[in-house]
Design a protein around this motif. Structure first.
Motif, PDB file in Angstrom:
ATOM      1  N   GLY A  25       0.855  -1.181   0.000  1.00  0.00           N
ATOM      2  CA  GLY A  25       0.000   0.000   0.000  1.00  0.00           C
ATOM      3  C   GLY A  25       0.896   1.238   0.000  1.00  0.00           C
ATOM      4  N   ARG A  26       0.256   2.411   0.016  1.00  0.00           N
ATOM      5  CA  ARG A  26       1.086   3.620  -0.035  1.00  0.00           C
ATOM      6  C   ARG A  26       0.563   4.701   0.914  1.00  0.00           C
ATOM      7  NH1 ARG A  26      -2.514   6.488  -0.391  1.00  0.00           N
ATOM      8  NH2 ARG A  26      -3.866   7.062  -2.113  1.00  0.00           N
ATOM      9  N   ILE A  27       1.497   5.596   1.256  1.00  0.00           N
ATOM     10  CA  ILE A  27       1.080   6.850   1.874  1.00  0.00           C
ATOM     11  C   ILE A  27       1.377   7.954   0.869  1.00  0.00           C
ATOM     12  CG2 ILE A  27       1.396   6.215   4.301  1.00  0.00           C
ATOM     13  CD1 ILE A  27       4.194   7.562   4.144  1.00  0.00           C
ATOM     14  N   ILE A  30       2.272  14.777   0.626  1.00  0.00           N
ATOM     15  CA  ILE A  30       1.571  15.999   0.202  1.00  0.00           C
ATOM     16  C   ILE A  30       1.392  15.914  -1.313  1.00  0.00           C
ATOM     17  CG2 ILE A  30       3.681  17.409  -0.116  1.00  0.00           C
ATOM     18  CD1 ILE A  30       2.076  19.689   1.380  1.00  0.00           C
ATOM     19  N   GLY A  31       0.414  16.673  -1.849  1.00  0.00           N
ATOM     20  CA  GLY A  31       0.148  16.612  -3.292  1.00  0.00           C
ATOM     21  C   GLY A  31      -1.035  15.681  -3.517  1.00  0.00           C
ATOM     22  N   GLU A  32      -2.225  16.164  -3.142  1.00  0.00           N
ATOM     23  CA  GLU A  32      -3.420  15.308  -3.265  1.00  0.00           C
ATOM     24  C   GLU A  32      -4.308  15.842  -4.391  1.00  0.00           C
ATOM     25  OE1 GLU A  32      -3.551  12.121  -2.309  1.00  0.00           O
ATOM     26  OE2 GLU A  32      -3.365  12.686  -0.191  1.00  0.00           O
ATOM     27  N   HIS A  33      -4.853  14.915  -5.175  1.00  0.00           N
ATOM     28  CA  HIS A  33      -5.686  15.247  -6.338  1.00  0.00           C
ATOM     29  C   HIS A  33      -4.906  16.085  -7.358  1.00  0.00           C
ATOM     30  CE1 HIS A  33      -9.513  13.444  -5.127  1.00  0.00           C
ATOM     31  NE2 HIS A  33      -9.108  13.704  -3.896  1.00  0.00           N
ATOM     32  N   THR A  34      -3.616  15.919  -7.353  1.00  0.00           N
ATOM     33  CA  THR A  34      -2.780  16.611  -8.342  1.00  0.00           C
ATOM     34  C   THR A  34      -2.358  15.676  -9.472  1.00  0.00           C
ATOM     35  OG1 THR A  34      -0.964  16.149  -6.823  1.00  0.00           O
ATOM     36  CG2 THR A  34      -1.824  18.392  -6.816  1.00  0.00           C
ATOM     37  N   ASP A  35      -2.404  14.358  -9.227  1.00  0.00           N
ATOM     38  CA  ASP A  35      -1.824  13.442 -10.234  1.00  0.00           C
ATOM     39  C   ASP A  35      -2.571  13.500 -11.561  1.00  0.00           C
ATOM     40  OD1 ASP A  35      -4.015  11.966  -9.204  1.00  0.00           O
ATOM     41  OD2 ASP A  35      -2.882  10.092  -8.964  1.00  0.00           O
ATOM     42  N   TYR A  36      -3.910  13.521 -11.508  1.00  0.00           N
ATOM     43  CA  TYR A  36      -4.654  13.545 -12.783  1.00  0.00           C
ATOM     44  C   TYR A  36      -4.744  14.960 -13.356  1.00  0.00           C
ATOM     45  CZ  TYR A  36      -8.426  14.562  -9.452  1.00  0.00           C
ATOM     46  OH  TYR A  36      -9.192  15.096  -8.436  1.00  0.00           O
ATOM     47  N   ASN A  37      -4.083  15.909 -12.710  1.00  0.00           N
ATOM     48  CA  ASN A  37      -3.980  17.267 -13.250  1.00  0.00           C
ATOM     49  C   ASN A  37      -2.563  17.574 -13.709  1.00  0.00           C
ATOM     50  OD1 ASN A  37      -6.691  18.453 -12.944  1.00  0.00           O
ATOM     51  ND2 ASN A  37      -6.395  17.914 -10.788  1.00  0.00           N
ATOM     52  N   MET A 165     -11.640   6.599 -12.363  1.00  0.00           N
ATOM     53  CA  MET A 165     -10.702   7.181 -13.325  1.00  0.00           C
ATOM     54  C   MET A 165      -9.498   7.775 -12.589  1.00  0.00           C
ATOM     55  SD  MET A 165     -11.971   6.307 -16.054  1.00  0.00           S
ATOM     56  CE  MET A 165     -10.885   7.184 -17.171  1.00  0.00           C
ATOM     57  N   CYS A 166      -8.831   6.912 -11.834  1.00  0.00           N
ATOM     58  CA  CYS A 166      -7.758   7.360 -10.948  1.00  0.00           C
ATOM     59  C   CYS A 166      -6.561   7.898 -11.733  1.00  0.00           C
ATOM     60  CB  CYS A 166      -7.288   6.184 -10.086  1.00  0.00           C
ATOM     61  SG  CYS A 166      -6.562   4.857 -11.041  1.00  0.00           S
ATOM     62  N   GLY A 167      -5.746   8.692 -11.063  1.00  0.00           N
ATOM     63  CA  GLY A 167      -4.467   9.112 -11.623  1.00  0.00           C
ATOM     64  C   GLY A 167      -3.462   7.974 -11.480  1.00  0.00           C
ATOM     65  N   ILE A 168      -2.179   8.321 -11.581  1.00  0.00           N
ATOM     66  CA  ILE A 168      -1.177   7.259 -11.644  1.00  0.00           C
ATOM     67  C   ILE A 168      -0.450   7.048 -10.312  1.00  0.00           C
ATOM     68  CG2 ILE A 168       0.851   8.634 -12.361  1.00  0.00           C
ATOM     69  CD1 ILE A 168       1.101   6.341 -14.612  1.00  0.00           C
ATOM     70  N   MET A 169      -0.748   7.903  -9.315  1.00  0.00           N
ATOM     71  CA  MET A 169       0.049   7.896  -8.083  1.00  0.00           C
ATOM     72  C   MET A 169       0.087   6.540  -7.375  1.00  0.00           C
ATOM     73  SD  MET A 169      -0.300  10.149  -4.640  1.00  0.00           S
ATOM     74  CE  MET A 169      -2.008   9.858  -4.284  1.00  0.00           C
ATOM     75  N   ASP A 170      -1.073   5.933  -7.161  1.00  0.00           N
ATOM     76  CA  ASP A 170      -1.134   4.761  -6.285  1.00  0.00           C
ATOM     77  C   ASP A 170      -0.360   3.582  -6.876  1.00  0.00           C
ATOM     78  OD1 ASP A 170      -2.834   6.456  -5.026  1.00  0.00           O
ATOM     79  OD2 ASP A 170      -4.656   5.332  -5.460  1.00  0.00           O
ATOM     80  N   GLN A 171      -0.609   3.334  -8.160  1.00  0.00           N
ATOM     81  CA  GLN A 171       0.062   2.206  -8.811  1.00  0.00           C
ATOM     82  C   GLN A 171       1.565   2.487  -8.911  1.00  0.00           C
ATOM     83  OE1 GLN A 171      -2.744   3.676  -9.875  1.00  0.00           O
ATOM     84  NE2 GLN A 171      -4.284   2.059  -9.817  1.00  0.00           N
ATOM     85  N   GLU A 219     -17.856  10.924  -6.717  1.00  0.00           N
ATOM     86  CA  GLU A 219     -17.359  12.295  -6.536  1.00  0.00           C
ATOM     87  C   GLU A 219     -15.951  12.444  -7.095  1.00  0.00           C
ATOM     88  OE1 GLU A 219     -18.784  15.259  -5.166  1.00  0.00           O
ATOM     89  OE2 GLU A 219     -20.544  14.071  -5.633  1.00  0.00           O
ATOM     90  N   TYR A 220     -15.173  11.367  -7.020  1.00  0.00           N
ATOM     91  CA  TYR A 220     -13.821  11.414  -7.592  1.00  0.00           C
ATOM     92  C   TYR A 220     -13.905  11.738  -9.089  1.00  0.00           C
ATOM     93  CZ  TYR A 220      -9.014  10.074  -8.593  1.00  0.00           C
ATOM     94  OH  TYR A 220      -7.698  10.080  -8.990  1.00  0.00           O
ATOM     95  N   ASN A 221     -14.767  10.989  -9.778  1.00  0.00           N
ATOM     96  CA  ASN A 221     -14.898  11.213 -11.213  1.00  0.00           C
ATOM     97  C   ASN A 221     -15.459  12.610 -11.498  1.00  0.00           C
ATOM     98  OD1 ASN A 221     -13.854   8.666 -11.593  1.00  0.00           O
ATOM     99  ND2 ASN A 221     -15.829   7.683 -12.014  1.00  0.00           N
ATOM    100  N   MET A 333      -5.784  11.812   3.685  1.00  0.00           N
ATOM    101  CA  MET A 333      -4.888  11.248   2.665  1.00  0.00           C
ATOM    102  C   MET A 333      -5.698  10.493   1.620  1.00  0.00           C
ATOM    103  SD  MET A 333      -1.681   8.731   3.395  1.00  0.00           S
ATOM    104  CE  MET A 333      -2.630   7.222   3.594  1.00  0.00           C
ATOM    105  N   GLY A 334      -5.299  10.621   0.351  1.00  0.00           N
ATOM    106  CA  GLY A 334      -5.937   9.849  -0.702  1.00  0.00           C
ATOM    107  C   GLY A 334      -7.154  10.549  -1.280  1.00  0.00           C
ATOM    108  N   GLY A 335      -8.035   9.773  -1.871  1.00  0.00           N
ATOM    109  CA  GLY A 335      -9.174  10.321  -2.603  1.00  0.00           C
ATOM    110  C   GLY A 335     -10.162  11.073  -1.726  1.00  0.00           C
ATOM    111  N   GLY A 336     -10.336  10.646  -0.470  1.00  0.00           N
ATOM    112  CA  GLY A 336     -11.217  11.363   0.457  1.00  0.00           C
ATOM    113  C   GLY A 336     -12.489  10.609   0.799  1.00  0.00           C
TER     114      GLY A 336
HETATM  115  C1  GLA Z   1      -6.883   8.190  -5.249  1.00  0.00           C
HETATM  116  C2  GLA Z   1      -6.435   7.968  -6.692  1.00  0.00           C
HETATM  117  C3  GLA Z   1      -5.100   8.655  -6.964  1.00  0.00           C
HETATM  118  C4  GLA Z   1      -5.121  10.121  -6.531  1.00  0.00           C
HETATM  119  C5  GLA Z   1      -5.688  10.247  -5.111  1.00  0.00           C
HETATM  120  C6  GLA Z   1      -5.883  11.682  -4.722  1.00  0.00           C
HETATM  121  O1  GLA Z   1      -6.008   7.557  -4.360  1.00  0.00           O
HETATM  122  O2  GLA Z   1      -6.331   6.606  -6.968  1.00  0.00           O
HETATM  123  O3  GLA Z   1      -4.773   8.537  -8.337  1.00  0.00           O
HETATM  124  O4  GLA Z   1      -5.831  10.901  -7.443  1.00  0.00           O
HETATM  125  O5  GLA Z   1      -6.920   9.578  -4.960  1.00  0.00           O
HETATM  126  O6  GLA Z   1      -4.666  12.344  -4.653  1.00  0.00           O
END
Ligand code: GLA
Length: 385
Positions: A25-27, A30-37, A165-171, A219-221, A333-336
């Motif tokens: 898993g990940r922590i 800082i930098g939340e909801h920035t990956d898909y932007n 439609m997540c960004g790339i951070m988690d993977q 809400e994420y989408n 932390m994370g999507g919320g």
């Molecule tokens: C989820 C998504 C990530 C990222 C975070 C918010 O974890 O999977 O891609 O957008 O939310 O930072």
């Protein structure tokens, strides 16, 4: 975990798995909801992980078992599609489907999954499962894919089989993590840098609200679309703008605020957060953890009041540590909409903090409060085979 997994595998399939993979898993500091932007993020892989035991079969059947739920699921490769009634198989099936899509010959396989990443806690248990599956199949099928390609396949699995439609951070964090380092990842170029995470007397403590509000994925989408709308409005006047990464607050003042206050708030948070991360990373590189911690509180406030992805449980946990000198930074932390807060806490005060926070949270929210002291570990790796 490894012994238990081997045992379950033997009971179900008669032998040990030919490969056993761990994916964490990940922590995110800082930098939340920035990956898909197209912005930056600062995640790290942690000691909580999923473990996947896997062997190829000679036919085209996929047999999956999730040890934590004691549930099984089977399907034929030719019939691969998302499953409606269960969620966990989708992360694995979506990952397997990426091989078919790339024209790599997929074989049937047996797989057993065990995990100690808490589910719905915002520590990316789904990304960990996807990365474990892609990594394991790449190894067993001798597909010779590089890690970055596997990260992208794991992200596609989430899009196509989980509908987020997540960004790339988690993977990226799960696959690429490095012990005792955070990853400063530029989500536009995918260039990255491992930054030593020297905590000198601090611990990373995660407080789990133990709620996951059902709004989370819809809400994420929606947030993604709101950000895209702001980009459209700005780029109509400034054609070189492709994402919020290229947008300044002055542009928002001119082209977005006059049109729509809500879209302005959403996009302004992201523009500020991208800058905050770069400044926070600088703080970290200069050993100024106090300054980084203050920015974490600012991030929380932005996520709560501007981006509107927090909830009362998360706000409670952050507000309760705000004036505690032992906590130098805290935020959701994370999507919320539930999950964890991430806190930087003086080592000697962790127990006392837990003792104070737990009864306060439990009596107000009527929910259990759990906590984890996270250590930063390597990304996806082979444990056996
Ligand atoms: C989820 C998504 C990530 C990222 C975070 C918010 O974890 O999977 O891609 O957008 O939310 O930072």
């Amino acid at each position: 975990m490894v012994a238990k997994l081997n045992q379950t595998f033997r009971e179900l399939f008669g032998d040990n798995p030919s490969l056993l993979v761990r994916s964490p898993g990940r922590i995110n500091i800082i930098g939340e909801h920035t990956d898909y932007n197209d912005g930056f993020v600062l995640p790290a892989a942690i000691d909580k992980a999923v473990y996947l035991g896997i062997s190829l079969r000679t036919d085209d059947e996929i047999h999956l078992h999730a040890g934590d739920f004691n549930e099984s699921f089977s399907i034929k490769i030719a019939e691969l599609k998302p499953v409606a009634r269960m969620s966990w198989p989708n992360y694995m099936l979506g990952s397997a489907a990426q091989f078919v899509k790339r024209g790599i010959k997929l074989q049937g396989f047996n797989a057993v999954l065990l995990s100690d990443v808490p589910i719905g806690a915002g520590m990316s248990s789904s990304a960990a499962v996807e990365c474990a599956t892609v990594f394991a199949l790449n190894t067993l099928l001798n597909a010779n894919l590089d890690r970055l390609t596997m990260v992208k396949m794991a992200q596609k699995a989430e899009h196509e089989y989980a509908g987020v439609m997540c960004g790339i951070m988690d993977q990226f964090a799960s696959m690429m993590g490095k012990k005792d380092h955070v990853i400063k990842l530029d989500c536009r170029s995918l260039e990255y840098e491992y930054v030593p995470f020297n905590l000198s007397g601090l611990k990373v403590v995660l407080f789990n609200t133990n709620v996951k509000h059902s709004l989370a994925s819809s809400e994420y989408n929606t947030r993604r679309k709101e950000c895209e709308t702001a980009v459209e409005w700005v780029s109509a006047f400034v054609p070189e703008v492709n994402s919020l990464r290229d947008v300044t607050e002055e542009m928002l003042d001119k082209y977005v605020l006059p049109k729509d206050k809500l879209i302005d708030k959403r996009s302004r948070f992201v523009v500020q957060e991208i800058k905050r991360l770069l400044d926070g990373c600088n703080d970290l590189q200069h050993g100024n953890l106090q300054a980084l911690g203050r920015k974490m509180f600012e991030t929380h406030d932005g996520l709560s009041t501007m981006y509107s992805v927090s909830c009362k449980e998360l706000d409670f946990l952050v507000d309760h540590v705000r004036n505690n000198d032992a906590v130098i930074g805290a935020r959701m932390m994370g999507g919320g909409f539930g999950g964890c807060t991430v806190n930087l806490v003086n080592e000697e005060s962790v127990n006392q903090l837990v003792e104070e926070l737990q009864p306060a949270y439990e009596s107000t929210m009527n929910l259990p409060l759990t906590h984890y002291v996270a250590s930063i570990e390597n990304g996806t790796e082979i444990m056996q085979g």
